[in-house]
Every structure is written in structure tokens, then in C-alpha cells.
Write an enzyme that holds these catalytic residues in place. Structure first.
Site, mmCIF file in Angstrom:
data_model
loop_
_atom_site.group_PDB
_atom_site.id
_atom_site.type_symbol
_atom_site.label_atom_id
_atom_site.label_comp_id
_atom_site.label_asym_id
_atom_site.label_seq_id
_atom_site.Cartn_x
_atom_site.Cartn_y
_atom_site.Cartn_z
ATOM 1 N N LEU A 167 0.853 -1.196 0.000
ATOM 2 C CA LEU A 167 0.000 0.000 0.000
ATOM 3 C C LEU A 167 0.880 1.233 0.000
ATOM 4 O O LEU A 167 1.805 1.334 0.802
ATOM 5 C CB LEU A 167 -0.901 0.016 1.238
ATOM 6 C CG LEU A 167 -1.692 1.320 1.485
ATOM 7 C CD1 LEU A 167 -2.745 1.537 0.406
ATOM 8 C CD2 LEU A 167 -2.326 1.312 2.879
ATOM 9 N N ASP A 168 0.579 2.189 -0.887
ATOM 10 C CA ASP A 168 1.272 3.478 -0.927
ATOM 11 C C ASP A 168 0.261 4.557 -0.541
ATOM 12 O O ASP A 168 -0.669 4.861 -1.294
ATOM 13 C CB ASP A 168 1.838 3.735 -2.327
ATOM 14 C CG ASP A 168 2.731 4.965 -2.391
ATOM 15 O OD1 ASP A 168 2.704 5.770 -1.444
ATOM 16 O OD2 ASP A 168 3.439 5.129 -3.395
ATOM 17 N N CYS A 171 0.117 8.293 -2.958
ATOM 18 C CA CYS A 171 0.930 7.624 -3.987
ATOM 19 C C CYS A 171 1.417 8.537 -5.098
ATOM 20 O O CYS A 171 2.190 8.105 -5.957
ATOM 21 C CB CYS A 171 0.142 6.467 -4.595
ATOM 22 S SG CYS A 171 -1.400 6.985 -5.405
ATOM 23 N N GLY A 172 0.995 9.806 -5.107
ATOM 24 C CA GLY A 172 1.434 10.703 -6.167
ATOM 25 C C GLY A 172 1.015 10.201 -7.529
ATOM 26 O O GLY A 172 -0.101 9.694 -7.713
ATOM 27 N N TRP A 173 1.918 10.297 -8.490
ATOM 28 C CA TRP A 173 1.622 9.879 -9.856
ATOM 29 C C TRP A 173 2.001 8.412 -10.116
ATOM 30 O O TRP A 173 1.966 7.951 -11.244
ATOM 31 C CB TRP A 173 2.321 10.799 -10.847
ATOM 32 C CG TRP A 173 1.709 12.172 -10.920
ATOM 33 C CD1 TRP A 173 0.625 12.546 -11.669
ATOM 34 C CD2 TRP A 173 2.120 13.354 -10.237
ATOM 35 N NE1 TRP A 173 0.350 13.882 -11.494
ATOM 36 C CE2 TRP A 173 1.252 14.406 -10.608
ATOM 37 C CE3 TRP A 173 3.149 13.635 -9.330
ATOM 38 C CZ2 TRP A 173 1.377 15.706 -10.127
ATOM 39 C CZ3 TRP A 173 3.277 14.926 -8.838
ATOM 40 C CH2 TRP A 173 2.393 15.942 -9.239
ATOM 41 N N CYS A 356 13.104 26.748 -0.192
ATOM 42 C CA CYS A 356 13.140 25.404 0.398
ATOM 43 C C CYS A 356 14.530 24.791 0.254
ATOM 44 O O CYS A 356 15.039 24.153 1.184
ATOM 45 C CB CYS A 356 12.093 24.510 -0.250
ATOM 46 S SG CYS A 356 10.406 24.851 0.319
#
Length: 386
Positions: A167-168, A171-173, A356
Site C-alpha cells: 500500500l502506498d 501515492c502521487g503519480w 526550500c
């Protein structure tokens, strides 16, 4: 003439000599040879500076009221290590710094950043569309190579085997799950709150012919505990920063609910030395509601769920380099981005990437990967894979 308060204020937060320039005057501040020049096109009010240093200076830069005569990152890197001297009126900025953490509110905050548009992100991210800290195993690594290094660094730590489930969370892309499915033939599930990420990940799953191994859902992490899902491995990369300080325990509770006994969980998160509500400018313009946890407040929750800490690794310097790579790619496409998003947005986003990078370089924030097992798992590798 420059306002005395402004001169005293700026000299208090910038530890090197610099020039202050207006339309009619140039004044040197500090001792020694000036490192750079601040061009002030419009005055910044005392009230704004005393409310928030970062908001006052950040908004002035966005509007073009402030310019610098050297590379923006190089200038910021000289004084963002002094952020402890910045002014933040927490009472006046309470609603900005301490936002609600309910489902609806958090979904709105997350999508405000990640649903800007896949076309925008694809201009300056690498081919993997990875929007998290890369891992530069070699000084000559390209951004793509470093992002692939990061993905496989995580997969190695998870000790994946063929047929496992992964499981992520956030998960983004989808690049991490795609690599996991290709290399280990694991069955993977990704969850996200971003419609843009969901649509792109679905498209990539089909392109890679991985429909039999991968799926993606729009789901809040809080809904995991109401499912019957169980996974051998859980990973979360750059997502807990959106959870909020009040919900770290709830996040771990949901991980615990879906992680099998003796399963492994890897948390990849920006961290801070101490607990802090966050930067006002970042929270207003870049990550609404975002909060950086301290390493210690994450670590102290783990024993409550029988999570045994196996490894803690800092990738702070890798994130500095990642951000500089992103910024270089961003600047290469600056004309396109201005045409797409407008001048003020473009200045805002460049300031975000440069600032950043400087805060990671100065140790204001860090990046840690925390690896844990659910209960004692003696069959895992005894050392970090190098």
C-alpha cells in the site's frame, strides 16, 4: 532616505553585509564587502514585517517590489539559516498557522497544491513525475537517475518479495508502485486525494499493462481503518506533512489497521528539529495546512502500535540538491510557465523552490526515512542495503 526601522530590522536578520538600493539611494548595511544588493521598489510597512517576516518579504517579492542582483537561491542561502530571528505574530496569524484538520478541509488543502495541473508539473519534474526527495548515489546522477535511485532505495528497505501486497499512502503519480510491480510482481494499491494524480496514475497503469497488479483509489487515509484491507508492506512518501500535528497518532492507527503482523512500514517525511506551526508564507501560498513534524514526535508514537524502529536515515542534503534540480528545470521553462500561470505565480513558485533548497541546506528542515516492523521481524535483513 530609507526608514531606520527597516534598516535595523533587515540588518537583524541578515548576518552578512549587503546593499540596500532604492530609486534614489544606495546604502551599505553591515560590515565588510557587500554580498548582494536588495533593490527595494516600494517600501514594506513596519506592521507587515512585525506580523510576519516571511509573508512581508515573500509577498513583496511576488509583486516585484523587491529584487536582488544575484541568484535568488544564493542570496536566500546566506540568511535563511537565521529564520529563528524572523517575526511571526501567532495570535494575528492563528487561523493561517493552525488550520482545521477535518476530511473536507484537508482534501481542499491537498488538491489546491497537487491539482494545479499535470501539464505544469511535467514541465519541471523528471520523467518519473516524482515530487519528493531524490537520492543521489553518485555526484553525476541526473535527476531522473536520482529519483529512480530513491524509488529502489525504498523498495530495497521494504524487503519486498514476489507476490507480496504493498500500500502506498499518498501515492502521487504512481512511479514507486509501478517499479515495485515491475521488479517484484507485488500487488499494489495507491491512495491519493488528488484527482489529477489519480487520473495520471490510472493512465500509466494501463500504459504499462499492469492492471492485474496495480490499482489506485481516491481515498483519505482515515478511511483505511473502516476497510478489511491487509498489506504485507506499507509506504508513505511525503504525505504525512499534510496530516496535521493533531492527527499523527490517527495516521499511525490507520497504518496499523492495514499492516499484517511482522509487516514493514516505511515513512518518508520532511522533519524538523523541534515542533513548530510552520512558515506563514508557505502555508498561505504553497501548502495550505501543511505542517512539518519533528522527528521525535513521530518516533515517540511508534511503540504504541508495536512498531519496532529498524532504521532512520537523513536525506537532507539530497533534498537540497533535488530542489536545485527542480528549480533549474523550472527556470528552463520559465517563459512557458509565465504564459501558463502568470508572472506573480511564477515568481511565487521560484521563491518556493529556492527558499526550500536554502532551508534544507541550512538545516532548518530535514528529510528522514523511518523503517519499522509491526512486532519483532527477525527474518528481515540485518543491515541497511547499500
Amino acid at each position: 532616505m530609507f526608514d531606520k526601522f527597516f534598516i535595523d530590522y533587515m540588518s537583524g536578520i541578515i548576518p552578512v553585509a549587503f546593499n540596500l538600493q532604492s530609486e534614489n539611494e544606495i546604502k551599505k548595511i553591515g560590515n565588510g564587502e557587500p554580498e548582494f544588493t536588495v533593490i527595494l521598489k516600494k517600501p514594506i510597512s513596519k506592521s507587515d514585517l512585525l506580523t510576519s517576516t516571511s509573508l512581508a518579504l515573500g509577498e513583496a517579492y511576488m509583486r516585484g517590489d523587491i529584487e536582488v542582483d544575484k541568484d535568488l537561491y544564493q542570496v536566500l542561502n546566506l540568511f535563511l539559516g537565521e529564520m529563528g530571528k524572523f517575526t511571526t505574530n501567532k495570535s494575528k496569524l492563528h487561523s493561517l498557522l493552525y488550520t482545521a484538520t477535518g476530511k473536507g478541509h484537508q482534501k481542499k488543502e491537498v488538491t489546491s497544491h497537487y491539482d494545479i495541473g499535470n501539464n505544469f508539473y511535467s514541465l519541471w519534474l523528471d520523467e518519473t513525475m516524482s515530487y519528493s526527495c531524490a537520492y543521489f548515489k553518485d555526484k553525476n546522477n541526473t535527476l531522473y537517475e536520482a529519483q529512480m535511485n530513491k524509488i529502489h532505495h525504498i523498495l530495497d528497505k521494504l524487503s519486498l518479495e514476489k507476490g507480496m501486497s504493498l500500500l502506498d499512502i499518498g501515492c502521487g503519480w504512481g512511479s514507486l508502485l509501478i517499479e515495485a510491480a515491475k521488479k517484484y510482481q507485488v500487488k499494489g494499491t495507491g491512495i491519493t486525494l488528488s484527482k489529477e494524480q489519480y487520473d495520471k496514475f490510472k493512465e500509466r497503469i494501463k500504459e504499462e499493462n499492469l492492471e492485474h497488479l496495480l490499482e489506485v483509489e481516491i481515498m483519505d487515509y482515515r478511511d483505511l481503518s473502516s476497510t478489511a484491507l491487509l498489506f504485507d508492506r506499507v509506504v508513505s512518501v511525503g504525505m504525512i506533512e499534510h496530516v496535521g500535528r493533531d492527527n499523527y497518532d490517527l495516521f499511525m492507527k490507520n497504518v496499523n489497521h492495514v499492516l499484517r503482523k511482522k509487516g514493514v512500514f516505511l515513512l518518508h517525511s520532511i522533519t524538523a528539529l523541534k515542533e513548530h506551526p510552520g512558515d506563514a508564507w508557505i502555508k498561505k501560498y504553497i501548502f495550505p495546512g501543511g505542517t512539518v513534524p519533528s522527528l521525535r514526535e513521530l518516533i515517540q508514537i511508534l511503540p504504541e502500535y508495536q512498531f519496532y524502529t529498524l532504521d532512520v536515515e537523513s536525506l537532507r542534503r539530497h533534498y537540497n540538491r533535488t530542489l536545485l534540480c527542480w528549480r533549474n528545470r523550472f527556470l528552463e521553462h520559465k517563459v512557458e510557465i509565465v504564459n501558463m500561470m502568470g508572472e506573480e505565480f511564477t515568481r511565487m513558485w521560484e521563491l518556493y523552490l529556492a527558499s526550500c533548497a536554502a532551508t534544507f541546506n541550512n538545516g532548518i528542515i530535514d528529510l528522514h526515512q523511518i523503517l519499522v516492523s509491526k512486532g519483532v521481524a527477525n527474518d528481515l535483513p540485518m543491515t541497511r542495503v547499500v
